[in-house]
Design an enzyme around this catalytic site. Structure first.
Site, PDB file in Angstrom:
ATOM      1  CE1 TYR A   1      -5.976  34.692   8.271  1.00 24.55           C
ATOM      2  CE2 TYR A   1      -4.438  36.243   7.296  1.00 24.55           C
ATOM      3  CZ  TYR A   1      -5.683  35.963   7.828  1.00 24.55           C
ATOM      4  OH  TYR A   1      -6.628  36.959   7.903  1.00 24.55           O
TER       5      TYR A   1
ATOM      6  CG  ASP B   1      -2.470  42.717   4.546  1.00 22.20           C
ATOM      7  OD1 ASP B   1      -3.451  42.276   5.169  1.00 22.20           O
ATOM      8  OD2 ASP B   1      -1.368  42.946   5.101  1.00 22.20           O
TER       9      ASP B   1
ATOM     10  CG  ASP C   1     -17.546  24.864  13.091  1.00 21.01           C
ATOM     11  OD1 ASP C   1     -16.950  25.344  12.104  1.00 21.01           O
ATOM     12  OD2 ASP C   1     -17.029  24.046  13.864  1.00 21.01           O
TER      13      ASP C   1
HETATM   14  N1  LIG Z   1      -7.292  41.114  11.769  1.00 20.84           N
HETATM   15  C1  LIG Z   1      -6.689  41.583  10.681  1.00 20.84           C
HETATM   16  O1  LIG Z   1      -5.707  42.341  10.735  1.00 20.84           O
HETATM   17  C2  LIG Z   1      -7.239  41.218   9.314  1.00 20.84           C
HETATM   18  C3  LIG Z   1      -6.633  41.771   8.193  1.00 20.84           C
HETATM   19  C4  LIG Z   1      -7.164  41.485   6.938  1.00 20.84           C
HETATM   20  C5  LIG Z   1      -8.250  40.648   6.817  1.00 20.84           C
HETATM   21  N2  LIG Z   1      -8.801  40.080   7.921  1.00 20.84           N
HETATM   22  C6  LIG Z   1      -9.966  39.218   7.721  1.00 20.84           C
HETATM   23  O2  LIG Z   1     -11.077  39.883   8.287  1.00 20.84           O
HETATM   24  C7  LIG Z   1     -12.028  38.919   8.756  1.00 20.84           C
HETATM   25  C8  LIG Z   1     -12.406  39.247  10.183  1.00 20.84           C
HETATM   26  O3  LIG Z   1     -11.234  39.184  10.983  1.00 20.84           O
HETATM   27  P1  LIG Z   1     -11.197  39.712  12.459  1.00 20.84           P
HETATM   28  O4  LIG Z   1     -10.031  40.607  12.580  1.00 20.84           O
HETATM   29  O5  LIG Z   1     -12.547  40.172  12.878  1.00 20.84           O
HETATM   30  O6  LIG Z   1     -10.824  38.339  13.207  1.00 20.84           O
HETATM   31  P2  LIG Z   1     -11.449  37.684  14.496  1.00 20.84           P
HETATM   32  O7  LIG Z   1     -11.703  38.730  15.534  1.00 20.84           O
HETATM   33  O8  LIG Z   1     -10.572  36.532  14.813  1.00 20.84           O
HETATM   34  O9  LIG Z   1     -12.866  37.170  13.983  1.00 20.84           O
HETATM   35  C9  LIG Z   1     -13.031  35.978  13.280  1.00 20.84           C
HETATM   36  C10 LIG Z   1     -14.183  35.253  13.883  1.00 20.84           C
HETATM   37  O10 LIG Z   1     -14.378  34.016  13.193  1.00 20.84           O
HETATM   38  C11 LIG Z   1     -14.697  33.041  14.165  1.00 20.84           C
HETATM   39  N3  LIG Z   1     -14.404  31.691  13.696  1.00 20.84           N
HETATM   40  C12 LIG Z   1     -13.233  31.018  13.732  1.00 20.84           C
HETATM   41  N4  LIG Z   1     -13.401  29.771  13.262  1.00 20.84           N
HETATM   42  C13 LIG Z   1     -14.711  29.662  12.924  1.00 20.84           C
HETATM   43  C14 LIG Z   1     -15.506  28.617  12.391  1.00 20.84           C
HETATM   44  N5  LIG Z   1     -14.983  27.421  12.112  1.00 20.84           N
HETATM   45  N6  LIG Z   1     -16.810  28.867  12.162  1.00 20.84           N
HETATM   46  C15 LIG Z   1     -17.348  30.066  12.444  1.00 20.84           C
HETATM   47  N7  LIG Z   1     -16.663  31.089  12.974  1.00 20.84           N
HETATM   48  C16 LIG Z   1     -15.344  30.889  13.195  1.00 20.84           C
HETATM   49  C17 LIG Z   1     -13.884  33.400  15.382  1.00 20.84           C
HETATM   50  O11 LIG Z   1     -14.457  32.830  16.526  1.00 20.84           O
HETATM   51  P3  LIG Z   1     -13.519  32.267  17.726  1.00 20.84           P
HETATM   52  O12 LIG Z   1     -12.609  33.407  18.080  1.00 20.84           O
HETATM   53  O13 LIG Z   1     -14.515  31.901  18.770  1.00 20.84           O
HETATM   54  O14 LIG Z   1     -12.797  31.095  17.159  1.00 20.84           O
HETATM   55  C18 LIG Z   1     -13.974  34.926  15.374  1.00 20.84           C
HETATM   56  O15 LIG Z   1     -15.075  35.397  16.114  1.00 20.84           O
HETATM   57  C19 LIG Z   1     -11.367  37.550   8.591  1.00 20.84           C
HETATM   58  O16 LIG Z   1     -11.878  36.956   7.431  1.00 20.84           O
HETATM   59  C20 LIG Z   1      -9.891  37.883   8.413  1.00 20.84           C
HETATM   60  O17 LIG Z   1      -9.252  36.910   7.623  1.00 20.84           O
HETATM   61  C21 LIG Z   1      -8.328  40.350   9.173  1.00 20.84           C
END
Ligand SMILES: NC(=O)c1ccc[n+]([C@@H]2O[C@H](COP(=O)([O-])OP(=O)(O)OC[C@H]3O[C@@H](n4cnc5c(N)ncnc54)[C@H](OP(=O)(O)O)[C@@H]3O)[C@@H](O)[C@H]2O)c1
Length: 279
Positions: free
Chosen positions: A123, A100, A34
């Site tokens: 966010y 973005d 975490d």
């Molecule tokens: N999705 C998009 O469209 C998008 C766009 C631009 C940038 N991003 C960035 O890309 C990165 C990856 O995003 P993603 O789409 O893969 O999102 P995701 O599927 O929600 O993955 C994020 C992961 O972080 C974990 N997490 C949450 N709180 C945590 C904590 N306190 N300690 C450790 N792990 C934690 C979540 O676990 P749980 O689900 O178990 O909580 C999840 O597995 C993020 O940094 C996000 O901001 C995403």
């Protein structure tokens, strides 16, 4: 080279693991590490002594972040502080995945890495705060509209809705670059191995509105794209708690100017995903 991947259970984290296959990798999912727990993060860093960290862990529930800014900042900003602190202690290079949503979306042209951020959502603020926890030697990769085979994302949601409804409506006044997690992960690993410092916008190419993206998804699935109709953000009922940038289009200027290859048009990985989901 030993790489620690945070958020390893997420849609990007899992693709990063795939892109790092064959290397010395430590996968840290939410349960095993975490990032809000300072002692746990510093302990993991000193025990594992990684050479590099791909920090994908984040609280990504954009609308929920509006109601709980403390949690958003605890995970996305303070969590990144812990990762940066731990990495500094063991000399590990950090690659942070950002968004973005750091921009307000009012620019009439694509955003470059040198444009001024001005987030409008909790966010977006918390992710920008995360960027600012890192030193100039870190790599910050801003992506947008991420889709892929893992987790829930818009490509999968559109396919599901197409199976449930005859007509779909999507907004035509928010534009961006859909980005597929497997393509993104490949570039993350490349930037990480090169230890390139600074901010990079990394997205698939082909700017579309959500309406146009939904039509492309139906087309890729062999369905009639005319089933998707445009609406405006103001028509969305109920309105979403977090404002979205109207212009989310990220110019991958740093990659382009460095002579690095850009990711392909999003229709290429979209076809791959649809084929995989229908296999
Ligand atoms: N999705 C998009 O469209 C998008 C766009 C631009 C940038 N991003 C960035 O890309 C990165 C990856 O995003 P993603 O789409 O893969 O999102 P995701 O599927 O929600 O993955 C994020 C992961 O972080 C974990 N997490 C949450 N709180 C945590 C904590 N306190 N300690 C450790 N792990 C934690 C979540 O676990 P749980 O689900 O178990 O909580 C999840 O597995 C993020 O940094 C996000 O901001 C995403």
């Amino acid at each position: 080279m030993r790489v620690l991947v945070t958020g390893a259970g997420g849609q990007v984290g899992r693709e990063v693991l795939a892109a790092l296959a064959g290397r010395d990798v430590v996968a840290a999912d939410h349960q095993s590490l975490d990032v809000t727990d300072r002692d746990a993060v510093l302990g993991a860093m000193t025990t594992l002594a990684p050479d590099a960290v791909v920090h994908t862990a984040a609280w990504t529930a954009v609308d929920d972040c509006e109601a709980d800014p403390d949690r958003a900042f605890a995970v996305n900003a303070l969590g990144t502080r812990h990762v940066a602190d731990g990495a500094r202690r063991v000399g590990a290079h950090v690659l942070y995945v950002s968004t973005d949503y750091v921009f307000d979306g009012t620019k009439p042209a694509p955003y470059t890495e040198w444009d001024e951020p001005n987030p409008q959502s909790v966010y977006g603020h918390s992710k920008l705060a995360g960027e600012r926890e890192l030193g100039p030697e870190a790599t910050v990769v801003r992506a947008s509209w991420i889709c892929g085979r893992y987790g829930t994302n818009m490509a999968k949601t559109i396919l599901r809705l197409a199976g449930e409804h005859d007509t779909l409506t999507f907004v035509d006044d928010q534009r961006g670059h859909p980005t597929f997690a497997d393509d993104l992960a490949g570039m993350l690993v490349r930037l990480l191995v090169d230890r390139r410092p600074g901010v990079y916008h990394v997205t698939n190419q082909g700017a579309v509105s959500w309406f146009e993206f939904a039509r492309a998804v139906l087309e890729a699935a062999g369905l009639d794209p005319e089933r998707v109709q445009p609406i405006t953000t103001a028509d969305l009922q109920p309105p979403r708690p977090a404002p979205r940038p109207a212009n989310s289009v990220l110019d991958n200027a740093a990659l382009r100017l460095a002579g690095l290859p850009l990711l392909p048009d999003f229709r290429e990985p979209l076809a791959r995903l649809v084929a995989e989901l229908h296999a």
